[in-house]
Design an enzyme around this catalytic site. Structure first.
Site, PDB file in Angstrom:
ATOM      1  N   CYS A 131     -12.609  -3.007   4.458  1.00  0.00           N
ATOM      2  CA  CYS A 131     -12.659  -2.862   3.005  1.00  0.00           C
ATOM      3  C   CYS A 131     -13.094  -4.157   2.351  1.00  0.00           C
ATOM      4  O   CYS A 131     -13.840  -4.144   1.363  1.00  0.00           O
ATOM      5  CB  CYS A 131     -11.316  -2.394   2.461  1.00  0.00           C
ATOM      6  SG  CYS A 131      -9.924  -3.508   2.809  1.00  0.00           S
ATOM      7  N   HIS A 269      -5.038  -3.343   0.689  1.00  0.00           N
ATOM      8  CA  HIS A 269      -6.364  -2.727   0.651  1.00  0.00           C
ATOM      9  C   HIS A 269      -7.199  -3.367  -0.449  1.00  0.00           C
ATOM     10  O   HIS A 269      -6.685  -3.710  -1.509  1.00  0.00           O
ATOM     11  CB  HIS A 269      -6.220  -1.228   0.403  1.00  0.00           C
ATOM     12  CG  HIS A 269      -7.508  -0.468   0.450  1.00  0.00           C
ATOM     13  ND1 HIS A 269      -8.362  -0.497   1.534  1.00  0.00           N
ATOM     14  CD2 HIS A 269      -8.113   0.335  -0.465  1.00  0.00           C
ATOM     15  CE1 HIS A 269      -9.413   0.275   1.290  1.00  0.00           C
ATOM     16  NE2 HIS A 269      -9.288   0.779   0.081  1.00  0.00           N
ATOM     17  N   ASN A 293     -13.699   2.740  -4.355  1.00  0.00           N
ATOM     18  CA  ASN A 293     -13.055   2.593  -3.057  1.00  0.00           C
ATOM     19  C   ASN A 293     -14.120   2.555  -1.967  1.00  0.00           C
ATOM     20  O   ASN A 293     -15.309   2.740  -2.237  1.00  0.00           O
ATOM     21  CB  ASN A 293     -12.084   3.762  -2.832  1.00  0.00           C
ATOM     22  CG  ASN A 293     -11.024   3.450  -1.794  1.00  0.00           C
ATOM     23  OD1 ASN A 293     -11.020   2.382  -1.190  1.00  0.00           O
ATOM     24  ND2 ASN A 293     -10.121   4.385  -1.571  1.00  0.00           N
TER      25      ASN A 293
END
Length: 326
Positions: A131, A269, A293
């Site tokens: 991520c 995250h 995202n």
């Protein structure tokens, strides 16, 4: 298929022979497997049991949402056959450090922050799951567009393979600030076209002739939602760390995401804050951050989520935010 599945099954005392499956969901299960290209061996019963549990949780949530108990809906997606523990292990790869590098963002006195902002870019990619790499390149692409007026996709794989000396660990996780530090130290970052994403670790293959961006510095944003709003309005997309460990986040579909269990401190995250706004009456908890995202376009609102804004730093959206300077 997934690591430690047999350990989990053993710890829970589950054997495939004793699993009671809901036959009324068979057609949906078959369709879901085909849609997501899932194939199983002997543990299909276990995987179906996990999927059914998640499906029933989603259906219960949506029934409650229709009664006004929640501000967002959930939907089954490609993560449906994973337990929460497996999902967090595989998808939440942020490596938090106590001492963050970088300067502190100073709020400009001319900031125009009260108009809704939407800086959506390309569809989100998926997954290694680095991520930090996707969101670092997203923030850097936004700054390069702001500077040059040209939108060029930058290489996530370049960051995965080459930013180990700065503290990142390829597919095992890392930090956006470490990625920015790599680009600064390296003097450039290659384009996605010249250094394509292969979703696995490999040797560093950076070639300076293919570089399309550089970083002169990066700034951390004060841990305040107003400061984050000013940065998004005046600087463009901002990298942020959040708590994405809850099942409600994993299966988010649409609406303003708010879950009182979401932590503002346990961050795991990385996401990209691309805008903010409100729906209905701004004063009735209807304000939101618009967030990109990295879990693919079949998650959430084509890969995006509206996260509750000005509700005590929900999910830690303003706890650890930063952006590069080009």
């Amino acid at each position: 298929m997934y690591p430690f599945v047999f350990l989990i099954a053993l710890c829970l005392g589950i054997a495939s022979a004793t699993i009671e499956l809901d036959q009324s969901l068979d057609a949906q299960w078959i369709h879901w497997k085909a849609t997501h290209g899932k194939q199983y061996g002997m543990n299909e019963g276990w995987r179906k049991a996990v999927w059914e549990k998640n499906m029933k949780m989603i259906e219960q949530h949506n029934r409650e949402q229709s009664q006004g108990k929640h501000s967002f809906t959930m939907a089954m997606n490609g993560f449906g056959d994973m337990t929460n523990e497996e999902f967090r292990h595989m998808m939440n790869g942020l490596k938090i450090e106590k001492d963050e590098k970088g300067k502190m963002f100073k709020i400009p006195f001319f900031a125009d922050i009260y108009v809704p902002v939407d800086r959506r870019q390309t569809p989100p990619k998926r997954k290694c799951p680095p991520c930090y790499g996707f969101l670092a390149t997203g923030a850097l692409e936004g700054q390069m567009f702001r500077k040059t007026g040209k939108r060029v996709s930058l290489s996530v794989q370049n960051l995965l393979d080459c930013s180990w000396p700065q503290g990142n660990e390829g597919c095992n996780g890392g930090l956006m600030s470490n990625a920015f530090q790599y680009v600064k130290n390296n003097g450039g970052l290659d384009t996605e076209e010249s250094y394509p994403y292969v979703a696995r670790d490999g040797p560093c293959k950076y070639r300076p002739e293919h570089s399309a961006a550089n970083v002169t510095a990066f700034e951390n944003i004060p841990q305040q939602e107003e400061a984050l709003m000013m940065a998004v309005a005046n600087m463009g997309p901002i990298s942020a760390a959040i708590d994405a460990s809850l099942d409600t986040f994993r299966f988010y579909k649409e609406g303003i995401y708010y879950d009182p269990k979401c932590s503002s401190e346990d961050l795991n995250h990385g996401v990209l804050v691309v805008g903010y706004g409100f729906q209905g009456k701004e004063s009735d908890n209807q304000k939101y951050w618009f967030v990109k995202n990295s879990w693919g376009a079949d998650w959430g609102m084509d890969g995006y989520i509206k996260m509750a804004k000005d509700r005590d730093n929900h999910c830690g959206i303003a706890t650890m935010a930063s952006f590069p300077i080009v």
